[in-house]
Design a protein around this motif. Structure first.
Motif, PDB file in Angstrom:
ATOM      1  N   ASN A 116       0.830  -1.196   0.000  1.00  0.00           N
ATOM      2  CA  ASN A 116       0.000   0.000   0.000  1.00  0.00           C
ATOM      3  C   ASN A 116       0.869   1.252   0.000  1.00  0.00           C
ATOM      4  O   ASN A 116       2.050   1.195   0.301  1.00  0.00           O
ATOM      5  CB  ASN A 116      -0.930   0.002   1.218  1.00  0.00           C
ATOM      6  CG  ASN A 116      -1.863  -1.182   1.203  1.00  0.00           C
ATOM      7  OD1 ASN A 116      -2.515  -1.449   0.215  1.00  0.00           O
ATOM      8  ND2 ASN A 116      -1.893  -1.915   2.292  1.00  0.00           N
ATOM      9  N   PHE A 117       0.252   2.377  -0.308  1.00  0.00           N
ATOM     10  CA  PHE A 117       0.936   3.657  -0.341  1.00  0.00           C
ATOM     11  C   PHE A 117       0.629   4.427   0.934  1.00  0.00           C
ATOM     12  O   PHE A 117      -0.453   4.299   1.484  1.00  0.00           O
ATOM     13  CB  PHE A 117       0.490   4.472  -1.564  1.00  0.00           C
ATOM     14  CG  PHE A 117       0.809   3.783  -2.855  1.00  0.00           C
ATOM     15  CD1 PHE A 117       2.024   3.986  -3.479  1.00  0.00           C
ATOM     16  CD2 PHE A 117      -0.100   2.916  -3.435  1.00  0.00           C
ATOM     17  CE1 PHE A 117       2.336   3.344  -4.658  1.00  0.00           C
ATOM     18  CE2 PHE A 117       0.195   2.262  -4.611  1.00  0.00           C
ATOM     19  CZ  PHE A 117       1.417   2.481  -5.229  1.00  0.00           C
ATOM     20  N   MET A 118       1.586   5.236   1.388  1.00  0.00           N
ATOM     21  CA  MET A 118       1.404   6.010   2.609  1.00  0.00           C
ATOM     22  C   MET A 118       1.366   7.495   2.266  1.00  0.00           C
ATOM     23  O   MET A 118       2.278   8.003   1.633  1.00  0.00           O
ATOM     24  CB  MET A 118       2.553   5.752   3.578  1.00  0.00           C
ATOM     25  CG  MET A 118       2.393   6.506   4.873  1.00  0.00           C
ATOM     26  SD  MET A 118       3.830   6.383   5.941  1.00  0.00           S
ATOM     27  CE  MET A 118       4.946   7.514   5.146  1.00  0.00           C
ATOM     28  N   GLN A 119       0.289   8.174   2.656  1.00  0.00           N
ATOM     29  CA  GLN A 119       0.201   9.621   2.517  1.00  0.00           C
ATOM     30  C   GLN A 119      -0.447  10.183   3.768  1.00  0.00           C
ATOM     31  O   GLN A 119      -1.588   9.849   4.091  1.00  0.00           O
ATOM     32  CB  GLN A 119      -0.595  10.026   1.271  1.00  0.00           C
ATOM     33  CG  GLN A 119      -0.588  11.528   1.044  1.00  0.00           C
ATOM     34  CD  GLN A 119      -1.416  11.971  -0.151  1.00  0.00           C
ATOM     35  OE1 GLN A 119      -2.142  11.206  -0.752  1.00  0.00           O
ATOM     36  NE2 GLN A 119      -1.306  13.245  -0.476  1.00  0.00           N
ATOM     37  N   VAL A 120       0.277  11.029   4.483  1.00  0.00           N
ATOM     38  CA  VAL A 120      -0.260  11.684   5.676  1.00  0.00           C
ATOM     39  C   VAL A 120      -1.274  12.731   5.221  1.00  0.00           C
ATOM     40  O   VAL A 120      -1.020  13.488   4.279  1.00  0.00           O
ATOM     41  CB  VAL A 120       0.858  12.364   6.497  1.00  0.00           C
ATOM     42  CG1 VAL A 120       0.277  13.145   7.661  1.00  0.00           C
ATOM     43  CG2 VAL A 120       1.868  11.333   6.981  1.00  0.00           C
ATOM     44  N   ILE A 121      -2.423  12.777   5.900  1.00  0.00           N
ATOM     45  CA  ILE A 121      -3.488  13.723   5.557  1.00  0.00           C
ATOM     46  C   ILE A 121      -3.729  14.741   6.664  1.00  0.00           C
ATOM     47  O   ILE A 121      -3.931  15.918   6.399  1.00  0.00           O
ATOM     48  CB  ILE A 121      -4.809  12.967   5.252  1.00  0.00           C
ATOM     49  CG1 ILE A 121      -4.600  11.992   4.086  1.00  0.00           C
ATOM     50  CG2 ILE A 121      -5.945  13.943   4.962  1.00  0.00           C
ATOM     51  CD1 ILE A 121      -4.199  12.646   2.772  1.00  0.00           C
ATOM     52  N   ALA A 122      -3.718  14.304   7.920  1.00  0.00           N
ATOM     53  CA  ALA A 122      -4.102  15.211   9.009  1.00  0.00           C
ATOM     54  C   ALA A 122      -3.542  14.736  10.343  1.00  0.00           C
ATOM     55  O   ALA A 122      -3.050  13.615  10.457  1.00  0.00           O
ATOM     56  CB  ALA A 122      -5.627  15.302   9.099  1.00  0.00           C
ATOM     57  N   ARG A 123      -3.653  15.621  11.336  1.00  0.00           N
ATOM     58  CA  ARG A 123      -3.321  15.314  12.730  1.00  0.00           C
ATOM     59  C   ARG A 123      -4.563  15.633  13.560  1.00  0.00           C
ATOM     60  O   ARG A 123      -5.218  16.652  13.348  1.00  0.00           O
ATOM     61  CB  ARG A 123      -2.152  16.163  13.211  1.00  0.00           C
ATOM     62  CG  ARG A 123      -1.794  15.901  14.670  1.00  0.00           C
ATOM     63  CD  ARG A 123      -0.650  16.733  15.173  1.00  0.00           C
ATOM     64  NE  ARG A 123       0.615  16.460  14.524  1.00  0.00           N
ATOM     65  CZ  ARG A 123       1.413  15.413  14.790  1.00  0.00           C
ATOM     66  NH1 ARG A 123       1.043  14.525  15.672  1.00  0.00           N
ATOM     67  NH2 ARG A 123       2.558  15.269  14.168  1.00  0.00           N
ATOM     68  N   VAL A 124      -4.876  14.767  14.522  1.00  0.00           N
ATOM     69  CA  VAL A 124      -6.044  14.951  15.392  1.00  0.00           C
ATOM     70  C   VAL A 124      -5.710  15.990  16.461  1.00  0.00           C
ATOM     71  O   VAL A 124      -4.736  15.848  17.194  1.00  0.00           O
ATOM     72  CB  VAL A 124      -6.459  13.626  16.059  1.00  0.00           C
ATOM     73  CG1 VAL A 124      -7.640  13.851  17.002  1.00  0.00           C
ATOM     74  CG2 VAL A 124      -6.788  12.569  15.015  1.00  0.00           C
ATOM     75  N   LEU A 125      -6.546  17.038  16.537  1.00  0.00           N
ATOM     76  CA  LEU A 125      -6.376  18.073  17.557  1.00  0.00           C
ATOM     77  C   LEU A 125      -7.383  17.938  18.690  1.00  0.00           C
ATOM     78  O   LEU A 125      -7.108  18.349  19.814  1.00  0.00           O
ATOM     79  CB  LEU A 125      -6.489  19.467  16.939  1.00  0.00           C
ATOM     80  CG  LEU A 125      -5.452  19.841  15.886  1.00  0.00           C
ATOM     81  CD1 LEU A 125      -5.678  21.261  15.407  1.00  0.00           C
ATOM     82  CD2 LEU A 125      -4.042  19.675  16.422  1.00  0.00           C
ATOM     83  N   LYS A 126      -8.575  17.392  18.380  1.00  0.00           N
ATOM     84  CA  LYS A 126      -9.604  17.194  19.408  1.00  0.00           C
ATOM     85  C   LYS A 126     -10.369  15.926  19.083  1.00  0.00           C
ATOM     86  O   LYS A 126     -10.750  15.695  17.934  1.00  0.00           O
ATOM     87  CB  LYS A 126     -10.574  18.383  19.437  1.00  0.00           C
ATOM     88  CG  LYS A 126     -11.684  18.224  20.466  1.00  0.00           C
ATOM     89  CD  LYS A 126     -12.655  19.389  20.459  1.00  0.00           C
ATOM     90  CE  LYS A 126     -13.783  19.159  21.445  1.00  0.00           C
ATOM     91  NZ  LYS A 126     -14.791  20.223  21.361  1.00  0.00           N
ATOM     92  N   VAL A 127     -10.606  15.117  20.117  1.00  0.00           N
ATOM     93  CA  VAL A 127     -11.348  13.865  19.957  1.00  0.00           C
ATOM     94  C   VAL A 127     -12.804  14.092  20.352  1.00  0.00           C
ATOM     95  O   VAL A 127     -13.084  14.593  21.441  1.00  0.00           O
ATOM     96  CB  VAL A 127     -10.717  12.745  20.813  1.00  0.00           C
ATOM     97  CG1 VAL A 127     -11.560  11.481  20.741  1.00  0.00           C
ATOM     98  CG2 VAL A 127      -9.288  12.471  20.378  1.00  0.00           C
ATOM     99  N   SER A 128     -13.723  13.753  19.438  1.00  0.00           N
ATOM    100  CA  SER A 128     -15.164  13.890  19.694  1.00  0.00           C
ATOM    101  C   SER A 128     -15.931  13.158  18.598  1.00  0.00           C
ATOM    102  O   SER A 128     -15.453  13.057  17.468  1.00  0.00           O
ATOM    103  CB  SER A 128     -15.570  15.363  19.704  1.00  0.00           C
ATOM    104  OG  SER A 128     -16.973  15.508  19.758  1.00  0.00           O
ATOM    105  N   THR A 129     -17.133  12.688  18.915  1.00  0.00           N
ATOM    106  CA  THR A 129     -17.962  12.057  17.882  1.00  0.00           C
ATOM    107  C   THR A 129     -18.594  13.094  16.963  1.00  0.00           C
ATOM    108  O   THR A 129     -18.850  12.812  15.797  1.00  0.00           O
ATOM    109  CB  THR A 129     -19.083  11.197  18.503  1.00  0.00           C
ATOM    110  OG1 THR A 129     -19.829  12.014  19.402  1.00  0.00           O
ATOM    111  CG2 THR A 129     -18.509   9.994  19.224  1.00  0.00           C
ATOM    112  N   THR A 130     -18.844  14.311  17.475  1.00  0.00           N
ATOM    113  CA  THR A 130     -19.514  15.325  16.654  1.00  0.00           C
ATOM    114  C   THR A 130     -18.745  16.625  16.500  1.00  0.00           C
ATOM    115  O   THR A 130     -19.030  17.403  15.605  1.00  0.00           O
ATOM    116  CB  THR A 130     -20.897  15.672  17.249  1.00  0.00           C
ATOM    117  OG1 THR A 130     -20.718  16.145  18.585  1.00  0.00           O
ATOM    118  CG2 THR A 130     -21.821  14.463  17.237  1.00  0.00           C
ATOM    119  N   ALA A 131     -17.785  16.879  17.373  1.00  0.00           N
ATOM    120  CA  ALA A 131     -17.064  18.156  17.352  1.00  0.00           C
ATOM    121  C   ALA A 131     -15.547  17.960  17.265  1.00  0.00           C
ATOM    122  O   ALA A 131     -14.783  18.761  17.793  1.00  0.00           O
ATOM    123  CB  ALA A 131     -17.429  18.986  18.578  1.00  0.00           C
TER     124      ALA A 131
END
Length: 173
Positions: free
Chosen positions: A111-126
Motif C-alpha cells: 500500500n501507499f502512505m500519505q499523511v493527511i491530518a493530525r487529530v487536535l480534538k477527539v469527539s464524535t460530533t465536534a
C-alpha cells in the motif's frame, strides 16, 4: 454532519465536481481525477491501495451528489468531524481498505502512505483535524511537523550517518 473549515491564510478550499455516479459524503478524503471544460476539478474517493486514486488532495467539506459541486479543504483546520476512533496528536493516513476514509494505522507495502491530518480534538460530533496533506514530491509531513513519536521528520539526504554536532550547510546555489 456539519463541517466547518478554518484556513490559515487565504481560502484553503477548492471548488470541485463529483466525477463519480455515487454520493461522496462530507469528511471524505478525495483526489483530483480531471479538470472539466470550465476548469473545475473533478474528484473521487482516494484509497491507499491503488496508485490511480492518489495523491489525495483534500477532505470534502460538503456532501457531493453525483456530478454535483461542493468544496474540499486543502489546508487549515477542519471542525465538526468524527474523531472518536483516534487519540489527540495521532497522524492520519488514507485508508488502504476503505475508500475516502482515514486511518491512524500507517499503511505498509504494497500500500501507499500519505499523511493527511493530525487529530487536535477527539469527539464524535465536534472533532478537530489539522490538515497537513503530505506531498509525494517532498516526502515531508507539511504542517504536521512532528511524527507519531513526537520527532521532527527529516528527509533522507546523502548516505551514512552524521556524527553528533554535525551542521548541515548549503552549497550556495
Amino acid at each position: 454532519m456539519s463541517i466547518t473549515h478554518f484556513p490559515p491564510n487565504g481560502d484553503g478550499r477548492l471548488e470541485c465536481i463529483n466525477g463519480t455516479q455515487s454520493v461522496i459524503p462530507a469528511g471524505s478524503v478525495v483526489y483530483l481525477t480531471s479538470i472539466d471544460t470550465i476548469t473545475v476539478p473533478n474528484i473521487a474517493l482516494a484509497r491507499a491501495d491503488n496508485s490511480a486514486t492518489l495523491p489525495a488532495t483534500g477532505i470534502t467539506i460538503d456532501e457531493f451528489q453525483p456530478s454535483g459541486r461542493g468544496k474540499i479543504a486543502v489546508d487549515g483546520i477542519i471542525n465538526g468531524i468524527n474523531t472518536s476512533a483516534w487519540t489527540i496528536g495521532a497522524l492520519l493516513y488514507i485508508s488502504p481498505t476503505s475508500a475516502g476514509q482515514l486511518t491512524d494505522a500507517r499503511p505498509s507495502a504494497p500500500n501507499f502512505m500519505q499523511v493527511i491530518a493530525r487529530v487536535l480534538k477527539v469527539s464524535t460530533t465536534a472533532g478537530i483535524l489539522q490538515l497537513c496533506i503530505q506531498s509525494f514530491q517532498d516526502g515531508l509531513y507539511g504542517a504536521c511537523s512532528l511524527d507519531a513519536d513526537g520527532r521532527v521528520p527529516l528527509p533522507r539526504m546523502g548516505t551514512g550517518s552524521p556524527s553528533p554536532g554535525t551542521v548541515l550547510t548549503g552549497d550556495g546555489s
